[in-house]
Design an enzyme around this catalytic site. Structure first.
Site, PDB file in Angstrom:
ATOM      1  N   CYS A 130      -3.365  -0.784  -1.120  1.00 33.10           N
ATOM      2  CA  CYS A 130      -4.614  -1.542  -1.103  1.00 33.10           C
ATOM      3  C   CYS A 130      -5.358  -1.352   0.221  1.00 33.10           C
ATOM      4  CB  CYS A 130      -4.347  -3.036  -1.268  1.00 33.10           C
ATOM      5  SG  CYS A 130      -3.375  -3.492  -2.694  1.00 33.10           S
ATOM      6  N   ASP A 131      -4.613  -1.378   1.330  1.00 32.09           N
ATOM      7  CA  ASP A 131      -5.225  -1.471   2.648  1.00 32.09           C
ATOM      8  C   ASP A 131      -4.969  -0.297   3.581  1.00 32.09           C
ATOM      9  OD1 ASP A 131      -6.130  -4.002   1.885  1.00 32.09           O
ATOM     10  OD2 ASP A 131      -4.299  -4.963   2.595  1.00 32.09           O
ATOM     11  N   CYS A 175       0.276  -4.785   1.165  1.00 31.54           N
ATOM     12  CA  CYS A 175      -0.035  -3.729   0.197  1.00 31.54           C
ATOM     13  C   CYS A 175      -0.616  -2.503   0.879  1.00 31.54           C
ATOM     14  CB  CYS A 175      -1.003  -4.259  -0.853  1.00 31.54           C
ATOM     15  SG  CYS A 175      -1.400  -3.051  -2.133  1.00 31.54           S
TER      16      CYS A 175
END
Length: 181
Positions: free
Chosen positions: A29-30, A26
């Site tokens: 997300c990261d 992701c």
């Protein structure tokens, strides 16, 4: 039914060991954790191009690793990525191993044509090769699935082929991800 879908991974032991320690699925997300370091994205479709383009905002270099000699992504998605100065595509390559003890330090690439191996130093590896819907428990239930194994909806709502059974989210939609669904 709202059981979601799980990201597909390559399946390497070294990859599994480093999930959450440089290996992820992701970018949104990261991605911000990888400022000014090189990263790689595995995949060649629209999802991979979207993830890779997003990562160009943070990473020093973004390598897209694709096992074929051309990308499957739409032309516009390819152009968005390739227009970035830190974007690179490695064609005819597959990840054969992930190197690192506590964190990823590199990937071993295998040329899909020649079989030759090389090492690519990266601090992050983003896997963008699709998702698997969490529908295994529905086997034999009579609920209909589409060709990819997602719960089939009878209309653009949450209705399935069985009265009183509804599906929502990633388990019933292979096009959109997470909150958008």
């Amino acid at each position: 039914v709202a059981t979601g879908a799980s990201a597909r991974y390559i399946g390497l032991e070294s990859e599994k060991k480093l999930i959450g320690h440089g290996v992820t699925s992701c970018a949104t997300c990261d991605g911000a954790f990888y400022r000014n370091v090189p990263v790689a994205v595995v995949g060649g479709g629209d999802t991979a191009m979207e993830e890779a383009t997003y990562l160009t905002k943070f990473a020093s270099e973004v390598y897209v690793i694709h096992r074929r000699d051309s990308l499957r992504a739409s032309k516009i998605m390819q152009q968005r990525f390739l227009s970035r100065p830190n974007a690179k595509v490695l064609f005819n390559k597959a990840v054969a191993d992930v190197i690192g003890e506590d964190r990823i330090s590199a990937v071993v690439l295998e040329d899909t044509v020649t079989g030759q191996k090389s090492e690519l130093p990266v601090k992050g590896l983003f896997i963008a090769i699709g998702h698997t819907p969490a529908t295994g428990f529905l086997a034999g239930s009579g609920v209909a699935f589409d060709a990819s194994g997602y719960v089939a909806l009878t209309q653009r709502n949450s209705t399935t082929n069985i009265e009183g059974v509804f599906a929502a989210g990633d388990v019933a939609d292979s096009a959109y991800r997470q909150a958008i669904t």
